[in-house]
Write an enzyme that holds these catalytic residues in place. Structure first.
Site, PDB file in Angstrom:
ATOM      1  N   GLY A   1     -38.360  -7.236  -8.141  1.00 59.99           N
ATOM      2  CA  GLY A   1     -39.545  -7.307  -7.265  1.00 59.99           C
ATOM      3  C   GLY A   1     -40.852  -7.369  -8.027  1.00 59.99           C
ATOM      4  O   GLY A   1     -40.899  -7.232  -9.250  1.00 59.99           O
TER       5      GLY A   1
ATOM      6  N   ASP B   1     -35.040 -14.261 -11.832  1.00 57.83           N
ATOM      7  CA  ASP B   1     -36.254 -13.767 -11.162  1.00 57.83           C
ATOM      8  C   ASP B   1     -37.491 -14.493 -11.688  1.00 57.83           C
ATOM      9  O   ASP B   1     -38.570 -14.358 -11.103  1.00 57.83           O
ATOM     10  CB  ASP B   1     -36.411 -12.250 -11.339  1.00 57.83           C
ATOM     11  CG  ASP B   1     -36.323 -11.818 -12.796  1.00 57.83           C
ATOM     12  OD1 ASP B   1     -35.287 -12.109 -13.431  1.00 57.83           O
ATOM     13  OD2 ASP B   1     -37.286 -11.220 -13.301  1.00 57.83           O
TER      14      ASP B   1
ATOM     15  N   ARG C   1     -39.221 -16.852  -5.650  1.00 53.31           N
ATOM     16  CA  ARG C   1     -38.312 -17.109  -6.780  1.00 53.31           C
ATOM     17  C   ARG C   1     -36.867 -17.185  -6.308  1.00 53.31           C
ATOM     18  O   ARG C   1     -36.562 -16.744  -5.192  1.00 53.31           O
ATOM     19  CB  ARG C   1     -38.423 -15.926  -7.772  1.00 53.31           C
ATOM     20  CG  ARG C   1     -39.824 -15.684  -8.273  1.00 53.31           C
ATOM     21  CD  ARG C   1     -40.112 -14.190  -8.407  1.00 53.31           C
ATOM     22  NE  ARG C   1     -41.524 -13.968  -8.681  1.00 53.31           N
ATOM     23  CZ  ARG C   1     -42.056 -13.913  -9.900  1.00 53.31           C
ATOM     24  NH1 ARG C   1     -41.274 -14.001 -10.955  1.00 53.31           N
ATOM     25  NH2 ARG C   1     -43.341 -13.749 -10.066  1.00 53.31           N
TER      26      ARG C   1
END
Ligand code: AMP
Ligand code: MG
Length: 558
Positions: A133, A302, A232
């Site tokens: 995140g 990511d 992403r």
């Protein structure tokens, strides 16, 4: 402008409507009105985390969490990218206002906007890492200008629920690198996220740059990044990993309808088409990297944009000596997973992960496999096509692949500067005659060698053979020397952000001198132009930079 304090929670909780371009005015600066056509979608359409506390945790059943940027101690703007300013509908006058500084440093949040951090996961160095995140990125809002959507995001503006054990901050050195390189990539015609501004926060951040136990305080900084979207691969991955099909579909439909408008949402065929499009964009982006000698350094899933944009400029680097095994990232020193010569393959590996992620929406493997196979066949066509352009070949012959392969081997024989080699190669004349026992044919590329005396007789012979083949190949082209040079100079940059150049700008900035940031930004806006006033930057890496930290070695510490 709303000061950034706890009450903001209540402000962001209110429903927001933007029927017209939103105007805001700052008291005390009433003559300055920044006009921004704010049109948020991500935080309106998608699922918000119900927990509004900024505590570090696993965030389930949500695409994002509301957060408020941290207020910096004494923010100061170091550089603004004018072109990006115009893209979002602002003027250079706007950029001189306190309102602008407040916005791009995180000091205040625009009224009626609701900043947030995205939830995503990812494969790091080949292993599933679970929830990652936006640990230090905060999305501010989206604007639409000239039919183009732009999301603004602060990087380094404090912790979020996704910060895990880290501080949510960024240091000046990595922020300079990100700001300069994103704009440089854009000017090189490689798809990329952009950067609007670079500011120092006025406070300090503790970093162990080499992970060797020697932590030191460094200047903190915030970059305001801009892209149509920062979604992403990992945003999708985390949902499938948690069996959250509902939110997976919601995110996929959102992404398709906002960024892939020709594809239909809600159907299997549409999801397959979407994956195909992501695969194509990813391949095109990486071929762009190969063309200009860019090594991303951390191609974790990511760090893969769903829009096929270069994203997250961390321990990246530019090839100086052409070397397929090179990576600037010391964290990857052992396996060199993300080395120059493997970036295309890693793109495929990452797309394979994305295929698995989208599977619940498609429930058939064959079309996904066909797209992955297609990536390989597309590569086999697009890579040589790109290399032919670098060589100034406008037609295609079967023997070209051999010519390219031999060239790549030759470039690795002794340390040979990739940028200088290709740029100077365009000066060769079709009617050049290579005489036996005469090495003068090497003159055109001589400055590309770090030490010409390293070339032994055998290696000179390899070059002689290659130049012979190349000249014979040029004979089969009808283009004039001049036309060929124009083509070559439009794909072989004269100026790239060499690792030592960024480091020079960093060293000066650490001492409070920010002029080199502006100079490099100006230079890199026109990387294909001759720019004689900047000729000093068309040079090989100086010897002092060969083993200097920040120049040839970079860690993920940022
Ligand atoms: P990166 O390797 O920079 O792509 O980062 C991987 C993950 O670590 C992402 O989730 C980042 O948001 C997070 N991260 C990196 N640096 C920091 C930091 N200083 N504070 C909080 N999170 C961070
Ligand atoms: Mg990242």
């Amino acid at each position: 402008m709303v000061k950034n304090h706890k009450e903001l929670k209540y402000i962001i909780a209110k429903p927001i409507r933007f029927w017209k371009p939103y105007r805001f005015q700052v008291k005390g600066f009433s003559k300055t009105t920044m006009k921004l056509n704010i049109k948020d979608t991500f935080n309106k359409v998608l699922t918000a985390d119900q927990n509004k506390e900024n505590t570090r945790r696993q965030v389930e059943k949500a695409h994002f969490s509301y957060v408020t940027p941290r207020i910096p101690d004494a923010p100061k703007l170091l550089h603004v990218a004018e072109e990006m300013l115009e893209n979002i509908g602002l003027t250079s006058k706007d950029a001189t206002t306190e309102a602008f500084l407040n916005m791009v440093s995180g000091s205040s949040v625009l009224p009626n906007t609701a900043p947030f951090a995205m939830c995503y996961g990812g494969h790091q160095f080949g292993h599933w890492a679970g929830q990652l995140g936006d640990g230090r990125a905060i999305n501010l809002f989206e604007v639409v200008e000239n039919d183009q959507r732009w999301a603004l995001q602060l990087k380094g503006s404090g912790s979020t629920p996704y910060s895990r054990t880290a501080d949510g901050r960024a240091v000046l050195r990595s922020s300079i690198r990100e700001h300069l390189c994103s704009e440089a990539m854009f000017a090189l015609n490689v798809p990329t996220t952009r950067s609007l501004s670079l500011a120092i926060t006025g406070d300090h951040v503790l970093r162990d740059m080499l992970y060797d136990g020697n932590a030191e305080y460094e200047k903190g900084a915030v970059v305001c990044r801009v892209a149509p979207s920062f979604i992403r691969f990992g945003n999708f991955q985390i949902l499938t990993a948690r069996n959250d099909k509902e939110n997976l579909q919601k995110l996929t439909d959102y992404t398709i309808s906002h960024f892939f408008p020709t594809i239909e949402t809600g159907t299997k065929a549409g999801y397959i088409e979407f994956f195909k499009s992501v695969a194509e964009r990813t391949l095109d982006m990486i071929i762009g990297w190969q063309r200009v000698g860019f090594v991303h350094g951390v191609m974790n899933t990511d760090n893969m944009s769903i829009l096929g944009l270069t994203i997250d400029f961390g321990p990246y680097g530019w090839l100086e000596g052409y070397d397929k095994s090179w990576t600037p990232n010391t964290t990857d020193k052992q396996n060199r997973r993300y080395r120059y010569g493997q970036q295309i393959g890693i793109g495929l590996w990452n797309l394979f992960q994305l295929a698995n992620t989208l599977y619940p929406l498609i429930e058939e493997t064959a079309p996904l496999e066909a797209i992955l196979d297609n990536y390989k066949t597309d590569y086999a066509k697009k890579y040589p096509a790109m290399m032919r352009q670098k060589l100034g070949l406008m037609t295609q012959l079967e023997s070209d692949n051999q010519l390219i392969e031999t060239l790549e081997n030759n470039l690795e024989m002794v340390e040979t500067d990739m940028t200088i080699f290709f740029r100077n190669l365009s000066q060769i004349k079709k009617n050049t005659i290579i005489e036996e026992n005469d090495d003068s044919f090497l003159a055109v590329i001589e400055t590309a060698f770090y030490n010409k005396n390293e070339l032994n007789k055998g290696q000179i012979r390899f070059w002689r053979d290659w130049f012979g083949q190349y000249l014979a190949r040029l004979e089969k082209e009808i283009a004039t020397d001049e036309a060929r040079k124009t083509l070559m100079d439009s794909v072989n940059p004269k100026y790239v952000l060499r690792n030592y150049m960024a480091q020079l700008a960093i060293d000066k900035a650490d001492n409070g001198d920010y002029d080199l940031i502006s100079e490099l930004h100006e230079l890199l806006k026109k990387p294909y132009d001759e720019q004689p006033e900047f000729e000093k930057w068309f040079a090989k890496r100086p010897e002092w930079a060969r083993h200097k930290v920040g120049c040839s070695m970079l860690s993920c510490s940022s």
